[in-house]
Design an enzyme around this catalytic site. Sequence first.
Site, mmCIF file in Angstrom:
data_model
loop_
_atom_site.group_PDB
_atom_site.id
_atom_site.type_symbol
_atom_site.label_atom_id
_atom_site.label_comp_id
_atom_site.label_asym_id
_atom_site.label_seq_id
_atom_site.Cartn_x
_atom_site.Cartn_y
_atom_site.Cartn_z
ATOM 1 N N HIS A 161 -8.422 1.049 -4.166
ATOM 2 C CA HIS A 161 -9.367 0.782 -3.076
ATOM 3 C C HIS A 161 -10.046 2.094 -2.709
ATOM 4 O O HIS A 161 -9.421 2.988 -2.127
ATOM 5 C CB HIS A 161 -8.588 0.198 -1.895
ATOM 6 C CG HIS A 161 -9.411 -0.094 -0.698
ATOM 7 N ND1 HIS A 161 -8.858 -0.480 0.508
ATOM 8 C CD2 HIS A 161 -10.755 -0.077 -0.475
ATOM 9 C CE1 HIS A 161 -9.810 -0.676 1.402
ATOM 10 N NE2 HIS A 161 -10.969 -0.427 0.821
ATOM 11 N N MET A 192 -12.182 4.148 -0.534
ATOM 12 C CA MET A 192 -12.809 4.337 0.779
ATOM 13 C C MET A 192 -13.487 5.702 0.768
ATOM 14 O O MET A 192 -13.091 6.634 1.475
ATOM 15 C CB MET A 192 -11.747 4.230 1.883
ATOM 16 C CG MET A 192 -11.269 2.816 2.087
ATOM 17 S SD MET A 192 -9.870 2.679 3.215
ATOM 18 C CE MET A 192 -8.524 2.737 2.016
ATOM 19 N N ASP A 203 -4.764 3.417 -1.779
ATOM 20 C CA ASP A 203 -5.855 3.687 -0.842
ATOM 21 C C ASP A 203 -6.380 5.098 -1.052
ATOM 22 O O ASP A 203 -5.690 6.078 -0.764
ATOM 23 C CB ASP A 203 -5.365 3.543 0.602
ATOM 24 C CG ASP A 203 -5.073 2.105 0.978
ATOM 25 O OD1 ASP A 203 -5.996 1.277 0.877
ATOM 26 O OD2 ASP A 203 -3.937 1.806 1.362
ATOM 27 N N HIS A 236 -1.119 -1.269 -4.415
ATOM 28 C CA HIS A 236 -2.405 -0.960 -3.786
ATOM 29 C C HIS A 236 -2.479 0.539 -3.495
ATOM 30 O O HIS A 236 -1.611 1.095 -2.813
ATOM 31 C CB HIS A 236 -2.535 -1.765 -2.490
ATOM 32 C CG HIS A 236 -3.881 -1.702 -1.855
ATOM 33 N ND1 HIS A 236 -4.937 -2.507 -2.241
ATOM 34 C CD2 HIS A 236 -4.361 -0.930 -0.841
ATOM 35 C CE1 HIS A 236 -5.995 -2.245 -1.489
ATOM 36 N NE2 HIS A 236 -5.673 -1.285 -0.638
ATOM 37 N N ASP A 290 -6.515 -6.610 4.096
ATOM 38 C CA ASP A 290 -5.946 -5.264 4.166
ATOM 39 C C ASP A 290 -5.958 -4.783 5.612
ATOM 40 O O ASP A 290 -7.021 -4.566 6.194
ATOM 41 C CB ASP A 290 -6.766 -4.321 3.281
ATOM 42 C CG ASP A 290 -6.168 -2.929 3.176
ATOM 43 O OD1 ASP A 290 -5.183 -2.637 3.875
ATOM 44 O OD2 ASP A 290 -6.698 -2.118 2.384
ATOM 45 N N GLY A 291 -4.758 -4.635 6.174
ATOM 46 C CA GLY A 291 -4.651 -4.056 7.503
ATOM 47 C C GLY A 291 -3.845 -4.903 8.475
ATOM 48 O O GLY A 291 -4.208 -6.044 8.747
ATOM 49 N N GLY A 292 -2.740 -4.359 8.959
ATOM 50 C CA GLY A 292 -1.961 -5.036 9.978
ATOM 51 C C GLY A 292 -1.211 -6.255 9.501
ATOM 52 O O GLY A 292 -0.840 -7.111 10.314
ATOM 53 N N GLY A 333 1.506 -2.248 4.146
ATOM 54 C CA GLY A 333 2.038 -0.904 4.023
ATOM 55 C C GLY A 333 3.373 -0.758 4.714
ATOM 56 O O GLY A 333 4.430 -0.913 4.112
ATOM 57 N N SER A 334 3.330 -0.492 6.008
ATOM 58 C CA SER A 334 4.571 -0.278 6.747
ATOM 59 C C SER A 334 5.446 -1.519 6.750
ATOM 60 O O SER A 334 6.678 -1.421 6.791
ATOM 61 C CB SER A 334 4.257 0.153 8.188
ATOM 62 O OG SER A 334 3.391 -0.770 8.830
ATOM 63 N N GLY A 394 -8.835 3.808 7.473
ATOM 64 C CA GLY A 394 -8.602 5.230 7.649
ATOM 65 C C GLY A 394 -7.148 5.583 7.859
ATOM 66 O O GLY A 394 -6.707 6.647 7.437
ATOM 67 N N PHE A 395 -6.400 4.700 8.478
ATOM 68 C CA PHE A 395 -5.007 5.001 8.781
ATOM 69 C C PHE A 395 -4.146 3.745 8.657
ATOM 70 O O PHE A 395 -4.609 2.639 8.942
ATOM 71 C CB PHE A 395 -4.868 5.559 10.204
ATOM 72 C CG PHE A 395 -5.597 6.845 10.416
ATOM 73 C CD1 PHE A 395 -5.013 8.059 10.055
ATOM 74 C CD2 PHE A 395 -6.873 6.866 10.960
ATOM 75 C CE1 PHE A 395 -5.695 9.250 10.242
ATOM 76 C CE2 PHE A 395 -7.557 8.053 11.151
ATOM 77 C CZ PHE A 395 -6.969 9.248 10.785
ATOM 78 N N GLY A 396 -2.904 3.932 8.250
ATOM 79 C CA GLY A 396 -1.959 2.841 8.214
ATOM 80 C C GLY A 396 -1.381 2.573 9.594
ATOM 81 O O GLY A 396 -1.564 3.341 10.533
ATOM 82 N N GLY A 397 -0.674 1.450 9.702
ATOM 83 C CA GLY A 397 0.045 1.152 10.934
ATOM 84 C C GLY A 397 -0.785 0.589 12.070
ATOM 85 O O GLY A 397 -0.301 0.504 13.201
ATOM 86 N N SER A 454 0.845 -1.191 0.000
ATOM 87 C CA SER A 454 0.000 0.000 0.000
ATOM 88 C C SER A 454 0.875 1.234 0.000
ATOM 89 O O SER A 454 1.679 1.444 0.922
ATOM 90 C CB SER A 454 -0.898 0.022 1.239
ATOM 91 O OG SER A 454 -1.486 1.303 1.397
ATOM 92 N N MET A 497 -8.972 7.866 0.102
ATOM 93 C CA MET A 497 -9.788 8.203 1.273
ATOM 94 C C MET A 497 -10.306 9.625 1.141
ATOM 95 O O MET A 497 -9.601 10.514 0.651
ATOM 96 C CB MET A 497 -8.956 8.078 2.551
ATOM 97 C CG MET A 497 -8.321 6.716 2.752
ATOM 98 S SD MET A 497 -7.390 6.651 4.306
ATOM 99 C CE MET A 497 -6.604 5.049 4.145
ATOM 100 N N MET A 509 -11.252 -6.164 5.461
ATOM 101 C CA MET A 509 -10.530 -5.184 6.269
ATOM 102 C C MET A 509 -10.218 -5.810 7.624
ATOM 103 O O MET A 509 -11.133 -6.182 8.367
ATOM 104 C CB MET A 509 -11.349 -3.908 6.435
ATOM 105 C CG MET A 509 -11.636 -3.151 5.150
ATOM 106 S SD MET A 509 -10.134 -2.678 4.242
ATOM 107 C CE MET A 509 -9.286 -1.665 5.466
#
Length: 233
Positions: free
Chosen positions: A70, A72, A39, A37, A177-179, A199-200, A146-149, A12, A41, A141
């Site tokens: 994606h 959002m 994102d 990817h 997607d996420g974590g 992402g991170s 809304g936020f990365g990390g 991402s 928003m 999800m």
Amino acid sequence: MRFDRSLKIAPSILSANFAELGAECRAIEDQGCDWVHLDVMDGHFVPNITFGPPVVKALRPHVRTVMDVHLMIAPVDPYISAFADAGADVITVHAEAGPHLDRTLQAVRAAGCRTGVALNPATPASAIVHVLDRIDLVCVMTVNPGFGGQSFISAMLPKIAELRSMIGDRPIHIEVDGGITPETAPDAFAAGADVLVAGSAVFKGGTAAQPTVYGENIAALRTSVEAGRRAAE
């Protein structure tokens, strides 16, 4: 865009250096990612604002693989053609973003893109049961968008498994997607996911000028999934 259920890593760019997005996209592809990817928003559907069609269009020449967009945003229907024209390969919309999901998916397909549906953590898998034959991808999800990390919500693993059973032999990707990290990736893949958005976990420690760290991070995700697969055998 060929369909298969092999592991795909989709970094991402929310975690990339926004001052060098084109170079960042080239770097992660050169280092072995499968998809890119994006994102999008709007500060309304989710509590953050990122970028819109002009940035997607500007990045298109820098992405050789799959441009996975994606959305959002809500409402989403008025913007589908703009993101399609910008060069999206896959457009994923949220099941929660509008009252007429079937109509929205028809619009994405008519615009020439692959169709995806994203499900927020509180949205059940059953939300897509009546549109399965209109989608190419379902995005689970595993954080609140809304936020990365953010940290992976492990309670989503049964939802991934339920979707995998629901999909059966249909050529539908399951994206998570996420974590996603080397610690959480094996569980997501084992539950049935084949596209992991990270992402991170991909961008940490590297830069577009020194991208080998990106390759190491991508390899770490693949290695963790393979180790988890072998351990389960």
